[in-house]
Scaffold this motif. Structure first.
Motif, PDB file in Angstrom:
ATOM      1  N   ASN A 119       0.833  -1.199   0.000  1.00 54.53           N
ATOM      2  CA  ASN A 119       0.000   0.000   0.000  1.00 54.53           C
ATOM      3  C   ASN A 119       0.872   1.255   0.000  1.00 54.53           C
ATOM      4  OD1 ASN A 119       0.898   0.327   2.654  1.00 54.53           O
ATOM      5  ND2 ASN A 119      -0.998  -0.478   3.558  1.00 54.53           N
ATOM      6  N   VAL A 186      -7.878  -3.207   1.816  1.00 57.98           N
ATOM      7  CA  VAL A 186      -7.808  -1.990   1.007  1.00 57.98           C
ATOM      8  C   VAL A 186      -9.227  -1.529   0.689  1.00 57.98           C
ATOM      9  CG1 VAL A 186      -5.583  -2.586   0.014  1.00 57.98           C
ATOM     10  CG2 VAL A 186      -7.667  -3.267  -1.170  1.00 57.98           C
ATOM     11  N   HIS A 190      -7.780   3.869  -2.340  1.00 50.48           N
ATOM     12  CA  HIS A 190      -6.412   3.500  -1.965  1.00 50.48           C
ATOM     13  C   HIS A 190      -5.553   3.329  -3.227  1.00 50.48           C
ATOM     14  CE1 HIS A 190      -7.149   1.782   2.349  1.00 50.48           C
ATOM     15  NE2 HIS A 190      -7.532   3.046   2.214  1.00 50.48           N
ATOM     16  N   LEU A 192      -2.014   1.525  -4.633  1.00 51.35           N
ATOM     17  CA  LEU A 192      -1.147   0.392  -4.353  1.00 51.35           C
ATOM     18  C   LEU A 192      -0.047   0.313  -5.394  1.00 51.35           C
ATOM     19  CD1 LEU A 192      -4.055  -2.205  -3.927  1.00 51.35           C
ATOM     20  CD2 LEU A 192      -3.024  -0.838  -2.100  1.00 51.35           C
TER      21      LEU A 192
END
Length: 559
Positions: A119, A186, A190, A192
């Motif tokens: 993340n 997640v 978000h 990544l």
């Protein structure tokens, strides 16, 4: 960038990797495999959930030289052996053996792919090694130097009785790598970072330098409801079928044993030279435009043949029953099982039905091919429309017979399954002469047909089989059957109506021990050739797919 290693260097590179040293490379020519894909991709999550679906786009590319992998086993319990051959145009390089520790049965290269996702804070949210299947349903051409169409199967894997499989990446093509991932922890919005890498031991063997074995992609988690609706799918959701637009069947077709093949073994022929199966390319084009006829003896049709040559015939083989169990249905105890029959070649099994004028049945004819050309036909039986839930298509009536017999061979009861819609569901021997590597090219939309159909074509290409799950009314009725030892007898071409090379392999027997009491019958299935085939139900075709006119390789029933 560095050249993929030659055959000798591959072996040397593997040895050096094993002892901890750095494997050697060749020159600066761009000649080997590499992993590639777009720099940004999307994942999808639903509002309020900490769970995202990610179906990235990533490929294993062969820009200058193709790579062909072949895996085979000599008996049900034998350990599969994999070889690799480079292909440059019509020139084949040296065939080398893939180290046993890198072979994952019939599925591909063991732990060859690693997917790691972090993340925005650098925390790892996903880290998994996967089998590398250098195939894929979504192949892409990347250079003009290779074949005009992808030649290798769109999947890796097989069933209990698969003898050999072939997969690879054509010269000038890229194969889609299995990409689906569930990411926990997640949410929408978000960001990544996902890194997909060919693992170091595999990269060393394949000659992929470190700079070409990894792909880093930025991932944005988006709102699945806005994209697909609250009850819809998500990005990249697989579609049943095994055409170029179908699911990633390489991950659905999982090998289920350390080795499965016909008892008695097969010839150690390695990667054979395959003659083009022109039936798949040319005859199907004509069939797609064919008009119905009450009989095939019309002007321009090939003559009927009473004794077709062996080279124009299929060889139908019955494998032992598997995935055997009991069920209680309709107030009756039943013995359920899977049945599998396949075509060992050298020619395809092609059966066509021609509807009788104003009738609800079709006359079935077997057609014979030599060097891709139709050379004759013979009457072989009947097709009828099966109007029942889960069916609603045409069945060929003269293909197989399923019986429960005593150890001495005396009949106890028969299966309720008496008719078939033939399509290739399982690869069995992709190294057989004339084996069809891409059976989806047959044009399966004609295989089962609708109620109004006036013409039908059903086929089993060389090297392929058709698996049927016998349950409910199609299973064996155990009412009045005492506990004890029995055999499931599967007979393909029971009436001898189909012309084939030999009938010596048309019958298979599988021992079962039935116990329990009415309402709770049990069954024990001894191992076959040391292999327990009852550890899972790996069935690769669905009746709904047949009704839709495509074959599917997923864990569903097939009538």
């Amino acid at each position: 960038m560095t050249l993929g290693l030659s055959a000798a260097q591959l072996a040397a590179g593997t040895a050096s990797a094993d002892d901890g040293s750095t494997p050697s490379t060749a020159s600066d020519t761009d000649n080997g495999l590499r992993i590639t894909g777009p720099p940004t991709v999307d994942a999808y999550a639903y509002p309020g959930e900490s769970f995202a679906f990610l179906d990235s786009v990533r490929y294993l590319a062969a820009p200058e030289v193709g790579y062909e992998f072949a895996t085979k086993r000599d008996s049900y319990g034998a350990t599969p052996m994999m070889t690799m051959t480079t292909v440059d145009g019509t020139r084949r390089g040296e065939t080398v053996t893939v180290p046993a520790e890198l072979v994952d049965g019939m599925n591909g290269i063991k732990d060859g792919l690693r997917v790691r996702i972090v993340n925005s804070q650098g925390k790892v949210v996903f880290d998994e090694k996967r089998t590398l299947c250098p195939a894929g349903y979504d192949t892409r051409r990347i250079a003009p130097n290779g074949p005009s169409e992808a030649s290798y199967p769109a999947f890796c894997g097989g069933n209990w009785f698969t003898r050999s499989v072939v997969f690879g990446v054509d010269q000038g093509w890229a194969a889609n790598l299995e990409a689906y991932t569930d990411v926990k922890g997640v949410k929408i919005g978000h960001r990544l970072t996902m890194t997909t890498a060919i693992t170091e031991p595999v990269a060393a063997f394949l000659g992929i330098p470190d700079s070409e074995r990894k792909l880093k992609q930025k991932v944005t988690v988006r709102n699945a409801s806005k994209e697909w609706g609250d009850d819809g799918g998500f990005a990249g959701e697989p579609v049943e079928g095994f055409s170029a637009e179908g699911a990633d069947v390489g991950q659905l077709m999982q090998d289920v044993s350390p080795g499965t093949a016909s008892a008695g073994g097969i010839e150690d022929s390695g990667v054979v030279e395959r003659t083009p199966n022109l039936y798949l390319a040319e005859e199907v084009k004509r069939a797609d435009n064919a008009t119905a006829s009450a009989k095939p003896g019309t002007k321009g049709a090939a003559p009927k043949v009473a004794d077709p040559r062996d080279g124009t015939l299929p060889d139908l083989v019955a494998e032992p029953a598997w995935s055997i169990g009991t069920e209680r249905q309709g107030g009756k105890d039943r013995l359920t099982f899977n049945a599998h029959e396949w075509n060992a070649g050298p020619a395809p099994l092609v059966v066509e039905g021609f509807r009788r004028p104003n009738k609800s049945v079709m006359d079935a004819y077997q057609f014979f091919y030599e060097d891709g050309e139709q050379v004759g036909y013979a009457r072989t039986g009947t097709m009828k429309y099966h109007a029942a839930p889960g069916h609603n298509h045409w069945h060929f009536l003269d293909f197989a017979q399923y019986e429960l017999v005593t150890p001495q061979g005396d009949l106890v009861t028969t299966s309720g399954k008496q008719s078939w819609c033939l399509v290739p569901t399982d690869p069995v021997d992709m190294l057989a002469e004339n084996a069809a590597w891409r059976p989806e090219l047959i044009g399966l939309e004609s295989a089962c047909g609708g109620k109004e159909a006036t013409w039908m074509r059903e086929s089993l290409p060389v090297g392929w089989g058709d698996t049927y799950a016998q349950y409910q009314t199609e299973a064996f009725d155990l009412t009045g059957v005492p506990n004890g030892t029995y055999k499931i007898r599967i007979t393909v071409n029971p009436d001898g109506n189909l012309h084939e090379v030999t009938a010596e392999n048309n019958v298979s027997l599988r021992k079962v021990v039935i116990g329990g009491k009415p309402g709770a019958r049990t069954v024990k299935v001894p191992k076959i050739d040391g292999v327990d085939t009852e550890t899972g139900d790996y069935l690769f075709a669905t009746e709904s797919a047949r009704t839709a006119g495509t074959a599917s390789m997923s864990s569903h029933s097939h009538h």
